[in-house]
Every structure is written in C-alpha cells, then in structure tokens.
Design a protein around this motif. Structure first.
Motif, PDB file in Angstrom:
ATOM      1  N   ASN A 143      11.145   7.757   5.498  1.00 51.54           N
ATOM      2  CA  ASN A 143      12.319   7.796   4.624  1.00 51.54           C
ATOM      3  C   ASN A 143      12.732   9.218   4.260  1.00 51.54           C
ATOM      4  N   ALA A 144      11.805  10.158   4.391  1.00 50.84           N
ATOM      5  CA  ALA A 144      12.119  11.555   4.075  1.00 50.84           C
ATOM      6  C   ALA A 144      13.063  12.179   5.098  1.00 50.84           C
ATOM      7  N   TYR A 145      13.142  11.587   6.291  1.00 45.34           N
ATOM      8  CA  TYR A 145      13.910  12.207   7.376  1.00 45.34           C
ATOM      9  C   TYR A 145      15.115  11.384   7.835  1.00 45.34           C
ATOM     10  N   GLN A 146      15.338  10.214   7.236  1.00 39.84           N
ATOM     11  CA  GLN A 146      16.517   9.406   7.575  1.00 39.84           C
ATOM     12  C   GLN A 146      16.820   8.491   6.384  1.00 39.84           C
ATOM     13  N   SER A 147      18.059   8.031   6.309  1.00 43.89           N
ATOM     14  CA  SER A 147      18.458   7.183   5.175  1.00 43.89           C
ATOM     15  C   SER A 147      19.090   5.860   5.611  1.00 43.89           C
ATOM     16  N   ARG A 148      19.170   5.594   6.928  1.00 45.92           N
ATOM     17  CA  ARG A 148      19.796   4.353   7.376  1.00 45.92           C
ATOM     18  C   ARG A 148      18.945   3.130   7.050  1.00 45.92           C
ATOM     19  N   ASN A 149      17.633   3.311   7.138  1.00 44.97           N
ATOM     20  CA  ASN A 149      16.721   2.211   6.850  1.00 44.97           C
ATOM     21  C   ASN A 149      15.705   2.649   5.813  1.00 44.97           C
ATOM     22  N   LYS A 150      15.624   1.931   4.702  1.00 46.53           N
ATOM     23  CA  LYS A 150      14.595   2.220   3.702  1.00 46.53           C
ATOM     24  C   LYS A 150      13.334   1.461   4.114  1.00 46.53           C
ATOM     25  N   TYR A 151      12.417   2.183   4.726  1.00 47.84           N
ATOM     26  CA  TYR A 151      11.188   1.550   5.195  1.00 47.84           C
ATOM     27  C   TYR A 151      10.323   1.098   4.027  1.00 47.84           C
ATOM     28  N   HIS A 152       9.657  -0.040   4.216  1.00 44.17           N
ATOM     29  CA  HIS A 152       8.719  -0.602   3.250  1.00 44.17           C
ATOM     30  C   HIS A 152       7.438  -0.989   3.972  1.00 44.17           C
ATOM     31  N   ASP A 153       6.360  -1.003   3.244  1.00 48.80           N
ATOM     32  CA  ASP A 153       5.089  -1.517   3.757  1.00 48.80           C
ATOM     33  C   ASP A 153       4.946  -2.945   3.256  1.00 48.80           C
ATOM     34  N   SER A 154       4.991  -3.897   4.165  1.00 51.32           N
ATOM     35  CA  SER A 154       4.997  -5.314   3.793  1.00 51.32           C
ATOM     36  C   SER A 154       3.732  -6.011   4.258  1.00 51.32           C
ATOM     37  N   LYS A 155       3.301  -7.015   3.471  1.00 48.25           N
ATOM     38  CA  LYS A 155       2.198  -7.886   3.872  1.00 48.25           C
ATOM     39  C   LYS A 155       2.631  -9.348   3.823  1.00 48.25           C
ATOM     40  N   SER A 156       3.920  -9.592   4.021  1.00 45.90           N
ATOM     41  CA  SER A 156       4.441 -10.947   3.848  1.00 45.90           C
ATOM     42  C   SER A 156       4.882 -11.618   5.149  1.00 45.90           C
ATOM     43  N   THR A 157       4.534 -11.046   6.304  1.00 46.15           N
ATOM     44  CA  THR A 157       4.855 -11.684   7.578  1.00 46.15           C
ATOM     45  C   THR A 157       3.944 -12.892   7.752  1.00 46.15           C
ATOM     46  N   ALA A 166      16.321  -0.153  13.313  1.00 47.75           N
ATOM     47  CA  ALA A 166      15.081   0.554  13.009  1.00 47.75           C
ATOM     48  C   ALA A 166      13.883  -0.060  13.722  1.00 47.75           C
ATOM     49  N   PRO A 167      13.083   0.722  14.445  1.00 46.87           N
ATOM     50  CA  PRO A 167      11.814   0.229  14.974  1.00 46.87           C
ATOM     51  C   PRO A 167      10.871  -0.145  13.839  1.00 46.87           C
ATOM     52  N   LEU A 168       9.967  -1.045  14.106  1.00 45.97           N
ATOM     53  CA  LEU A 168       8.978  -1.481  13.131  1.00 45.97           C
ATOM     54  C   LEU A 168       7.606  -0.977  13.566  1.00 45.97           C
ATOM     55  N   ILE A 169       6.716  -0.776  12.599  1.00 47.03           N
ATOM     56  CA  ILE A 169       5.380  -0.260  12.901  1.00 47.03           C
ATOM     57  C   ILE A 169       4.331  -1.182  12.278  1.00 47.03           C
ATOM     58  N   PRO A 170       3.699  -2.038  13.089  1.00 46.23           N
ATOM     59  CA  PRO A 170       2.614  -2.865  12.561  1.00 46.23           C
ATOM     60  C   PRO A 170       1.259  -2.182  12.720  1.00 46.23           C
ATOM     61  N   LEU A 171       0.348  -2.535  11.848  1.00 44.47           N
ATOM     62  CA  LEU A 171      -1.057  -2.156  12.012  1.00 44.47           C
ATOM     63  C   LEU A 171      -1.739  -3.332  12.688  1.00 44.47           C
ATOM     64  N   GLY A 217     -12.867  -3.076  10.776  1.00 48.20           N
ATOM     65  CA  GLY A 217     -12.240  -3.645   9.596  1.00 48.20           C
ATOM     66  C   GLY A 217     -11.138  -4.598  10.024  1.00 48.20           C
ATOM     67  N   LYS A 218     -10.818  -5.541   9.175  1.00 50.68           N
ATOM     68  CA  LYS A 218      -9.796  -6.533   9.502  1.00 50.68           C
ATOM     69  C   LYS A 218      -8.401  -5.959   9.303  1.00 50.68           C
ATOM     70  N   ALA A 219      -7.519  -6.181  10.280  1.00 54.99           N
ATOM     71  CA  ALA A 219      -6.109  -5.880  10.073  1.00 54.99           C
ATOM     72  C   ALA A 219      -5.598  -6.811   8.990  1.00 54.99           C
ATOM     73  N   ASP A 220      -4.753  -6.298   8.101  1.00 55.11           N
ATOM     74  CA  ASP A 220      -4.437  -7.020   6.876  1.00 55.11           C
ATOM     75  C   ASP A 220      -2.949  -7.342   6.777  1.00 55.11           C
ATOM     76  N   ASN A 221      -2.360  -7.838   7.869  1.00 58.22           N
ATOM     77  CA  ASN A 221      -0.958  -8.292   7.862  1.00 58.22           C
ATOM     78  C   ASN A 221      -0.010  -7.173   7.419  1.00 58.22           C
ATOM     79  N   GLU A 222      -0.265  -5.967   7.887  1.00 62.73           N
ATOM     80  CA  GLU A 222       0.515  -4.803   7.456  1.00 62.73           C
ATOM     81  C   GLU A 222       1.643  -4.532   8.439  1.00 62.73           C
ATOM     82  N   LEU A 223       2.872  -4.425   7.913  1.00 59.18           N
ATOM     83  CA  LEU A 223       4.038  -4.141   8.743  1.00 59.18           C
ATOM     84  C   LEU A 223       4.968  -3.195   8.007  1.00 59.18           C
ATOM     85  N   VAL A 224       5.222  -2.034   8.612  1.00 60.26           N
ATOM     86  CA  VAL A 224       6.195  -1.090   8.069  1.00 60.26           C
ATOM     87  C   VAL A 224       7.519  -1.405   8.752  1.00 60.26           C
ATOM     88  N   TRP A 225       8.518  -1.843   7.969  1.00 64.17           N
ATOM     89  CA  TRP A 225       9.786  -2.262   8.583  1.00 64.17           C
ATOM     90  C   TRP A 225      10.987  -1.908   7.710  1.00 64.17           C
TER      91      TRP A 225
END
Length: 273
Positions: free
Chosen positions: A160-174, A194-199, A265-273
């Motif tokens: 978010n520091a380098y673009q303003s078109r998409n306000k990225y969030h860290d979500s665990k609700s997928t 916007a591309p998405l980044i999952p863990l 460690g277990k992946a914990d439903n983390e998605l940056v989108w």
C-alpha cells in the motif's frame, strides 16, 4: 502473541527425509533498480539455492472495515454464486468439455534473490501489475523481512505504500476453494486489478509435491480460467523446477492455505488481497 515458524524444504531419501539447510544469497543494493524478467531465467540475478525458509504469519489478521474491502466483499458474493462447485466440469453448449481461456494481469517476475525472500519477491511481482517496480531488497526492508522470513501481516502495508488502486488487507476469511477463486476473479476483473498473495504449505502444490519439497511459502495469484477452477500463479522460489508461472486447480491453493506437512508450522488461511 506473535508466532514464528522457521521452516525449510525437505528432500526425500531412500532411507528417510533429509532437511536441506539454507544457502545464503549474495548481498544486493537497497535501491529500486530492477533485474531481468523471468522470460530469460538464465540471466536473472538471484541466489542459487535449492531451499526456502518459508513465510511467517501473525495470529491476528487485519480487519479495519475499509470501504474498498466492503466493496470487494459485495462483489464476492455475486461472483462466487456463479461459479461451479469443486467437482463440476465446465462444458460447452453441446455438452463437450469446454476449452479454457484465461484472464490475467500483466506482471513482471523475478526469482527471489535470497532463500527467505519469497514474501518480497511475491510482493515485487504484485506491484508490477500497478506499473510499480521495486527492488526485492527495498521490499524486504519495508516488510521487515529477516532470516526467518516475512510476517504476512507486514505485506499489505508495504504494498500500500507504493500504490493506491488497491488497499491490500491480510485476510483469514477464505472459506473454500470456490471462495478463493471468486476472490481472484474479483481482484482481476474489477477496478482493483490486483494480484493476490497467499501463504501456502507449498507441498500441496502439485509441482512441489512431486519434487518432494515442502515449506510455508508465498506465491502470487494473477489470473484465472474460464472453467471457474484454474488459477494462474507465480512461484518465486529459487529452484528451476518450481520457479516461474504455473496453472493449478483452485483446490490445491486452497488446501495449501490450510495445510501442515511434517514438522512445518500450519498455514493459517492467510491471504493478502
């Protein structure tokens, strides 16, 4: 409480499993100059390592009720309702299996330059969809990446520091593979682009599984198929067998977002989108 998991890749041997140690990459200048794209992988400036130190996550996701997130969620409901279930096969009017076409964002990719820089490399690829190019070292600093990896919660602020078109969030609700695909479609189709980044626990990805590797890892999702199940992703790992762009059924990414393998460690439903 913050939780960190130090993870690596394991290679199967005839007599068991050997954990592969980290191979430190070279130092890179902390400027915004860019290396070559993956169209010429042999010339890409990178650390040559067959290991990955995975990604780190926080127990609490970000939820600030931002207006752009609510707009996404409203579109998500409609988009998901139109998608096929996991066991459905897309067919054309004659009943034959339909040819798959893809809609995708334009990204420029680069192998991760250190074994623990999957977060900065995935973030770098995501930013290029906004016509923003930042060095991995710059993003590693912004994400507070260290030799243990990157917290998923640090990625949105850096992007978010380098673009303003998409306000990225860290979500665990997928909550399903279908829901994940809908999120990709919403972000690619609409004004966010916007591309998405999952863990993910990368062992859930077919290429990783067949190679016998595992470890928590960040990838970038940047496109989807007309079949309602195929997702295009970029994997930044510095291993030629896994590095680059791939297409996979949505169920593998979803499984990876919620999986544990061995002592990882277990992946914990983390998605940056």
């Amino acid at each position: 409480m913050r939780r960190r998991n130090r993870l690596g890749i394991a290679l199967p041997l005839t007599a068991g499993v050997l954990a592969v140690g980290l191979v430190a990459g070279p130092a890179f200048a902390a400027d915004d100059t860019d290396g070559p794209d993956d169209t010429d992988a042999s010339s890409t400036e990178m650390a040559t390592s067959n290991s990955i130190n995975g990604a780190l996550t926080d127990d609490a996701g970000e939820a600030d009720g931002d207006a752009s997130e609510w707009a996404k969620l409203a579109k998500l409901v409609v988009t998901e309702a139109a998608l096929p279930d996991d066991d459905a096969t897309a067919t054309d009017a004659s009943g034959a299996v339909a040819a798959v076409t893809y809609k995708q964002l334009t990204i420029t990719t680069q192998m991760q330059q250190r074994s623990y820089w999957c977060g900065p490399a995935a973030g770098r690829a995501a930013l290029t969809a906004f016509s923003v190019t930042k060095a991995q070292s710059t993003l590693a600093s912004k994400m507070q990446t260290d030799s243990d990896g990157t917290y998923a919660t640090k990625i949105p602020g850096a992007l978010n520091a380098y673009q303003s078109r998409n306000k990225y969030h860290d979500s665990k609700s997928t909550d399903s593979a279908k829901n994940l695909f809908a999120r990709v479609q919403v972000d690619v189709d609409n004004q966010w682009k916007a591309p998405l980044i999952p863990l993910v626990q990368a062992h859930s990805l077919p290429n990783w599984s067949s190679a016998g590797y595992h470890g928590l890892h960040f990838i970038s999702l940047y496109g989807y198929g007309s079949d309602g199940t195929s997702i295009k992703y970029f994997d930044p790992i510095d291993d030629n067998a896994l590095y680059g762009r791939h297409v996979v059924n949505r169920k593998y990414v979803w499984a990876g977002m919620n999986a544990k393998y061995g002592s990882d460690g277990k992946a914990d439903n983390e998605l940056v989108w």
